[in-house]
Structure formats: C-alpha cells, structure tokens
Design a protein around this motif. Structure first.
Motif, mmCIF file in Angstrom:
data_model
loop_
_atom_site.group_PDB
_atom_site.id
_atom_site.type_symbol
_atom_site.label_atom_id
_atom_site.label_comp_id
_atom_site.label_asym_id
_atom_site.label_seq_id
_atom_site.Cartn_x
_atom_site.Cartn_y
_atom_site.Cartn_z
ATOM 1 N N UNK A 173 9.180 5.344 9.997
ATOM 2 C CA UNK A 173 9.435 6.126 11.315
ATOM 3 C C UNK A 173 10.657 7.057 11.190
ATOM 4 N N UNK A 174 11.681 6.059 10.751
ATOM 5 C CA UNK A 174 13.059 6.450 10.756
ATOM 6 C C UNK A 174 13.209 7.036 9.241
ATOM 7 N N UNK A 175 12.431 7.048 8.353
ATOM 8 C CA UNK A 175 12.656 7.546 7.007
ATOM 9 C C UNK A 175 13.793 6.810 6.234
ATOM 10 N N UNK A 176 13.692 5.645 6.314
ATOM 11 C CA UNK A 176 14.825 4.774 5.658
ATOM 12 C C UNK A 176 14.217 4.183 4.534
ATOM 13 N N UNK A 177 14.969 4.373 3.317
ATOM 14 C CA UNK A 177 14.163 3.846 2.093
ATOM 15 C C UNK A 177 14.275 2.405 1.774
ATOM 16 N N UNK A 178 13.447 1.754 1.238
ATOM 17 C CA UNK A 178 13.611 0.107 1.354
ATOM 18 C C UNK A 178 13.277 -0.153 -0.267
#
Lengths: 324, 338
Positions: B225-230
């Motif tokens: 949802x927060x468009x954080x890459x992982x």
C-alpha cells in the motif's frame, strides 16, 4: 443570613466528600495495580526492581532497564528544560516590555497544548534525522571514545527522547516559574535597586527569593516527563539496556506498557507489565509528594511566593493504554 | 440507528418475518489488529445482507482477543498467532478458524544499491542476531553476486510494540536458524539481540527509510500500500521469491496437505516452489459449544459466508485469500460448532 450557615455545612460536606473520593481513587489504583501484579511480585520479589532481563519468551522479567531509561530521559529533559523554562519566565516577567509579556507567555504555554503524538511524529520526521546527523558527526571525532557518546548513530535513542521531553516540559517549568517570579514582592526588587544593583543582580535576587518555588516548578516538569508515553515511545529506540550513552536506544517504563500490553499473552507476562505500572505509580507519587512539600515549605515562609501554583500534571500509568 | 417506528408497517412485518430468529442479534468480537480492516469490511457487508445482524469488532490486539474469549466476555476472538496449549487449557473447546493470510517482507536502505537484494532465512537470522554486521559481508555478497555492496554497518530495526508481524518473523527465523530458536525464540515481543525498536509498521518503515544501512521487516500489505520496495527470500524449495498475494496463498495451499484438524498450523517456510516462506494465517477463535445457540447459529452462518463470498473482498484490501483446500476443511469443521 441564617441560611448561609446551612449552605456552608453542605459545602463542607460536599467538598470533603470529593476530597475523600480523590484519596480513595488513588488508593484504589494502587491496590488494583498490586492485585494485578501479584504473580510477578510473588515470583520475582524485590529482584524485579534490579533485574536486567526482559524476555517474554522465557518469562524472565526485570524492570531495571526501564527504570533507568525513565530516570535518564527525564533528568536529561530537565537539564535542558530547567534553564530554558526559567529563562523564559525571567524574560517574560522582567526583561520584555510589559505589553509583550502576556502574548509571549501565552505562546510558551501553548507548547503544552500540543498532543504528545504530534510531538512524536515531529520527533520521527524532524528531530531524529537532525540528531542522527549530529551523532554521525560526533562519532567521527575522538569524542566517540567517551561512554556518553559511544555506539552507532541511530538517531532514535536517549538524546532524541530527552530533547523531545524537554520541549514538552518547558511550558510547565516556565509557566510555574513565571507565577513564582510574579509573586515575589515588589519590595524585593526595589530594595535590590535601592542598594545599587544592576538589573541582572535584581533578577538574581528575585530568583533567589523564589528558589524553592522554582525548584518545585522543575519537579512538576520532572513528574510530567516521567509519565510521558507516546512521544517517548516513538523516538527512544525501545531497547531495554543499561547504557550511559546518549546515542544508545533505550526504553522507559511507560513505553514498555504501551508497546506490549495489548499483545501480551500469559498471566506472568501481564502481571510483570502491571508491576511496571506499579513501579511507575510509586515513583511518580514520591516525586510529586516531594514537589508538593517544596511548594508548601515556600507557602509557609514569608510572603506567598507560589500563590496559585497549578496542580502537578502527571500522567497516571493507566493513561498508557491510549497508545493501543 | 433504524427505529421500527420510522419503518412502514409492511417493512416491519417483512423484517420481523425474514429475521424472526435473529432479529437485532448483536455479536461482539475482539482481537488482532492486522486483519481488522477486512473484518470491518466483512461485518459491514454482512450487515447490509442481513440488517438484523450487527457484528462489532474491537481491534485490541491478539493478546487481548485471547484473554477476552477465554473469559467469554466476547462472542468470538481473533488472533494472529495460534493459541498455545497452555492457553487452550484455560479455554476448553476453543476452535481456530483461519480467515485470511498475511506475510512479512524484509525492507532495507543501502546507500548506492538500487538492485533488489536476495536473502535466505539463515542470513536474515544472522543479521538479526548481530552476527552479520556489515552489508558487504561474504554471506550477503554470495547471494547477490551482481551487486556492489558497501561496507556500511547494518542497522537492525524491529517492532517495539507486541505484534503478530514480529511473531511471524520470529517463527520463520526459528525454523531456519537453530541459534535463533535457542537464543531468542518466538513471541509477539522478544528480547532482541541487536537493533532499535520502531512503533508499528510505519515506525519501522520510517526508520529504515531514514537510516542509511538499515534493515527492517513490515507486513506485505503495508509495503504494497505504501509502495515500499522489498527484498526476495529463498523458500524451502530453493527458489528466490518476492512476496506477492499469490505466493502467500500458495504457501497456505502447500501447508494444507498436512493441515492439523485444529488449524493451529504455522505456514512459515512452507513447502512448494511458489510458496513465499514468511507467511501466516490469522484466526478467528470460536467456542465449539456456544452458550447461546441462536448466537452460535448467527456466528457459524457468518463464518460460512466469510469463507465463500467474503473472500472476494480480500483483493481490494490487499489481503491474500484462503486457498480452496483450506476453505473446504474449514466448512467441515464448522459443523462442530453448536
């Protein structure tokens, strides 16, 4: 006029009922905390106060790192807030032209109206990066060898917690100190001037006259810093360790209750968390009692120096639940 | 609030006629925060279908959910971790029903590195044990041969608040690292060997974003949802997988073959080439023997609806739906609730 006697009787009865109720409530909170932590008290006894381990998995609980972190952060906050708060008080009573005094004092007191979660968010996004930058600079100098500045520059940690608490405590210290300074009899300052004192010397005389009241103000700030939960939790780093370093992530009593209570399973774990609340309750009571004693000692002395000092604003441990 | 007096007599009659058994039934539940958004959605949708049924849910945390259902102060509980044997002993006859799935992903911030990093369970465990302290450590470099890793120290970030996310993360690390299992263990709060604690997913993600060299873990949904890459993680079959809703459902399907009857199963490190290894169910806690049979019927009707029609709301809210095998098993188990 007869009837007033009857009214006064009712007044006496009503107010003493309310007063007794307050005392009863405090006692009830204490008893409830005692009852809620009986398993932990039975298992760990006094070693709960000195234990360094906090391990929910193996069921080992000790409160020392949290007590340490609470005292450390509160004292650090006072170290910053006391001079600044008293400085604001002096500035707004003696230095600034009278028409600016009220607005300035009002602005300083406005800091107390900001919700602590807002302080916490501001801490995460503004203060912590600044502190991290500062720590990074310091950790490149030989200063890093001092215990006070050891460890990696996380940003989250004791320094951030202390600074955020200082900001929250300043309005309490400044507003009570201001009341104290305003209550110093005019004759004191006039006498100082009559003896040829400079303005600074006259202010010092006034500060000296109200010293116990100002000390009381600092204690009130201490009580406030002690129970603060939300903002501290967000910036202190939440790592239960005994460290002298300003850079080290540490923990406070209120923070661990707020963080772990809602997900705590197992009776011993819950009772240990409640006992942390009990420890916080006892220490807060002692601190507030000390501050009250100081203020009373002034009120009994010549002049009514701390007339109208507001009641100490302390956060009862139960408020920790707001974080959930 | 709808009051009968403002309804027409015909509508009132219809309402009473249709929901004679369950008119104005109220159910109360409490527990896990992780599935709270989908639960709220389900309860409001179900209320639209059955206006006489009102289900209230308080997201007070899994620990609180277990406590309240044990004391029977709510009609159902909810938890991100299965109840322990000790807890079940205090709440005899409690049943677990998986509702949706969650996953946890590693997030990091390494100056100068934009490539997606690969991790294995043992490497993640060693990082969180403090044994791997810099990013150019041979163990990390070996997994990421094409990436130039700097000698930046690793700043470990974990959750400070007790959390199902921590439970899943620690459960996975325990399965892949004997040292983690013996030294740290599995719970919603841990004695962390290294690092700083952030409050909530946002606290962890914020600290990772700000701190050069940081690594943390957050819920997959939060990262999406927060468009954080992982990073991707190697699963039990040896495939590097980047977490996705499909990968999480696959892990559950992989575990379904060996599903215990009480559904208290950990699906971290699940077998199967497509299974994302750091996944978990979240459960509803329901007593087998309901004190109020009418309420019990409403509750089982709801769970039946949730397993079939309710699952279609998962995608909108970025939850991984249950695999069909698990749904079938649960429907069979639901017959026991009386």
């Amino acid at each position: 006029m007869r009837r007033r006697g009857g009214d006064d009787g009712g007044l006496e009865l009503g107010t003493s009922a309310v007063a007794v109720l307050v005392v009863a409530l405090v006692a009830a909170i204490g008893l409830e905390l005692l009852h809620g932590s009986r398993l932990s008290i039975a298992k760990f006894g006094w070693s709960f106060w000195t234990g360094r381990d906090w391990d929910p998995v193996s069921g080992e609980f000790g409160a020392l790192p949290f007590i340490w972190g609470t005292f450390y952060s509160s004292l650090l906050a006072l170290l910053v807030a006391a001079p600044v708060g008293v400085g604001i008080a002096v500035f707004t009573t003696d230095v600034v032209p009278p028409r600016f005094r009220r607005p300035l004092a009002f602005l300083a007191e406005l800091l107390a109206a900001v919700p602590s979660i807002v302080y916490g968010l501001w801490g995460i996004f503004v203060l912590v990066p600044v502190v991290r930058g500062l720590e990074t600079v310091v950790s490149r100098t030989p200063l890093r060898k001092l215990p006070l500045f050891s460890g990696p520059p996380y940003g989250l940690g004791m320094l951030s917690a202390g600074l955020i608490l200082a900001l929250m405590v300043i309005p309490y210290v400044s507003s009570v100190s201001r009341e104290v300074l305003q209550a110093v009899p005019v004759a004191q300052r006039e006498a100082a001037y009559a003896l040829g004192a400079t303005r600074w010397e006259a202010i010092r005389a006034a500060l000296h006259y109200g010293r116990t009241g100002i000390l009381g103000a600092v204690f009130l700030g201490f009580g406030r810093a002690f129970g603060e939960t939300m903002a501290v939790t967000m910036v202190i780093g939440n790592n239960p360790q005994l460290s002298a370093s300003l850079f080290a992530p540490q923990y406070s009593m209120a923070a661990v209750i707020a963080n772990e209570f809602s997900e705590a399973t197992g009776d011993l774990y819950l009772h240990a968390l409640t006992e942390i609340g009990l420890v916080l309750f006892v220490i807060t009571l002692l601190v507030n009692a000390a501050s009250r004693l100081l203020i009373w000692s002034v009120q009994r002395g010549p002049g009514r120096v701390s007339d109208g000092v507001p009641a100490p604003e302390t956060i009862p441990p139960a408020r920790a639940g707001e974080a959930a | 609030m709808k009051q009968p007096s403002i309804l027409g007599p015909a509508a009132l009659a219809l309402l009473l006629g249709t929901f004679a058994a369950s008119a104005q039934t109220q159910l109360n539940g409490a527990g896990a925060t992780f599935p709270a958004p989908i639960y709220t959605k389900w309860f409001s949708e179900y209320h639209k279908l059955h206006p006489g049924i009102q289900i209230n849910y308080q997201a007070i945390g899994s620990g609180g959910g277990i406590r309240q259902i044990t004391e029977r102060t709510v009609d159902f509980g909810a938890s991100d971790g299965p109840m322990t044997a000790e807890e079940i002993a205090k709440a005899p006859g409690i049943l677990h029903f998986p509702t949706v799935l969650g996953a946890v992903v590693p997030v990091y911030n390494i100056p100068g590195v934009t490539a997606e990093l690969k991790f294995t369970g043992p490497v993640l465990a060693d990082i969180y044990l403090g044994k791997i302290a810099t990013w150019n450590d041979a163990a990390i470099q070996a997994l990421n041969p094409g990436v130039r890793l700097p000698d930046t120290p690793i700043a470990v970030v974990h959750r400070a608040d007790g959390s199902g996310t921590t439970y899943i993360w620690a459960d996975y690390l325990s399965k892949v690292s004997p040292e983690w299992k013996s030294k740290v263990g599995v719970a919603t709060s841990l004695r962390w060997p290294v690092g700083v604690g952030g409050k909530g997913n946002d606290g962890v993600a914020g600290q990772v974003r700000q701190q050069p060299g940081a690594i943390g873990y957050v819920e997959l949904i939060y990262a999406l949802q927060n468009k954080i890459d992982f990073g991707s993680v190697r699963n039990e079959a040896g495939v590097y997988l980047k977490a996705s809703l499909a990968g999480v459902t696959a892990a559950a399907a992989g575990a379904a073959r060996a599903m215990p009857k009480d559904f208290r199963v950990s699906i971290t490190n699940a077998p199967g080439k497509e299974s994302y290894p750091i996944s978990s169910f979240t459960w509803l806690l329901v007593y087998e023997k309901q004190q109020d049979p009418a309420k019990g019927k409403v509750l089982t009707d709801f769970v039946r609806w949730m397993l079939k029609d309710g699952q279609k709301y998962c995608a909108d809210l970025a939850y991984a739906p249950l695999p069909a095998q698990v749904v079938a098993l649960e429907e069979a188990a639901l017959a026991k609730v009386k």
